[in-house]
Scaffold this active site. Structure first.
Site, PDB file in Angstrom:
ATOM      1  N   SER A   1       2.615 -38.085   8.031  1.00 49.05           N
ATOM      2  CA  SER A   1       2.540 -36.833   8.782  1.00 49.05           C
ATOM      3  C   SER A   1       1.165 -36.734   9.438  1.00 49.05           C
ATOM      4  O   SER A   1       0.163 -37.196   8.878  1.00 49.05           O
ATOM      5  CB  SER A   1       2.740 -35.596   7.895  1.00 49.05           C
ATOM      6  OG  SER A   1       2.426 -34.407   8.609  1.00 49.05           O
TER       7      SER A   1
ATOM      8  N   TYR B   1      -0.005 -28.736   1.645  1.00 48.81           N
ATOM      9  CA  TYR B   1       0.716 -29.826   2.294  1.00 48.81           C
ATOM     10  C   TYR B   1      -0.271 -30.823   2.884  1.00 48.81           C
ATOM     11  O   TYR B   1      -0.140 -32.040   2.687  1.00 48.81           O
ATOM     12  CB  TYR B   1       1.634 -29.256   3.385  1.00 48.81           C
ATOM     13  CG  TYR B   1       2.460 -30.304   4.084  1.00 48.81           C
ATOM     14  CD1 TYR B   1       3.513 -30.929   3.432  1.00 48.81           C
ATOM     15  CD2 TYR B   1       2.193 -30.659   5.403  1.00 48.81           C
ATOM     16  CE1 TYR B   1       4.280 -31.894   4.078  1.00 48.81           C
ATOM     17  CE2 TYR B   1       2.958 -31.608   6.051  1.00 48.81           C
ATOM     18  CZ  TYR B   1       4.000 -32.233   5.386  1.00 48.81           C
ATOM     19  OH  TYR B   1       4.748 -33.188   6.025  1.00 48.81           O
TER      20      TYR B   1
END
Length: 150
Positions: A55, A68
């Site tokens: 990501s 996250y």
């Protein structure tokens, strides 16, 4: 390919320890455990390819995504070290860092799915990375929606 991931989108002050642990367990520890499980066979064969779907949040912070981002930064660091350790055995390790992709990861977050990449776009990048001739290694790929980050 390590592609499991969870996200709890909250400011750090509101993020529960349970949600923090959940993201660290799945996103960072999951990649470690899966990679560790396949490494012996790859070393024995003298080849292999591990692709970690990290990501862009593993390289760039986003407000409301502290836990996250921390889990993805950990995954990116792990991927970098794994690459350094595994390449001597003919094993390629690639970090694919997609931006916003229209998947269930977003849960109830108020996001514009029309501005996101489709999962098939990320899958195509995985195939392209995997098909790279064995005399080369793609170390990192950053893949973002055409319109930029959300």
């Amino acid at each position: 390919m390590n592609n499991a991931g969870v996200a709890h989108f909250q400011d750090i002050a509101a993020l529960s320890e349970e949600h923090w642990d959940d993201m660290m367990q799945v996103n960072a520890k999951g990649a470690f455990l899966c990679s560790k499980a396949v490494l012996p066979g790859m070393v024995a064969r003298g080849q292999g390819h591990i692709i970690n779907i990290v990501s862009v949040a593993g390289r760039q912070p986003f407000p409301g995504s502290g836990g996250y981002c921390a889990s993805k930064y950990a995954m990116q660091g792990f991927t970098d070290v794994l690459r350094m350790e595994a390449r001597q055995y003919g094993i390629r390790v690639t970090s694919l860092m997609p931006g916003a992709t229209a998947t269930p990861l977003w849960g109830d977050a108020p996001v514009n799915f029309d501005a996101m990449m489709q999962p098939e776009t990320v899958a195509r990048a995985v195939v392209d990375i995997y098909q790279t001739p064995r005399d080369a290694m793609i170390e990192e790929v950053v893949l973002r929606p055409q319109g930029g980050d959300l």
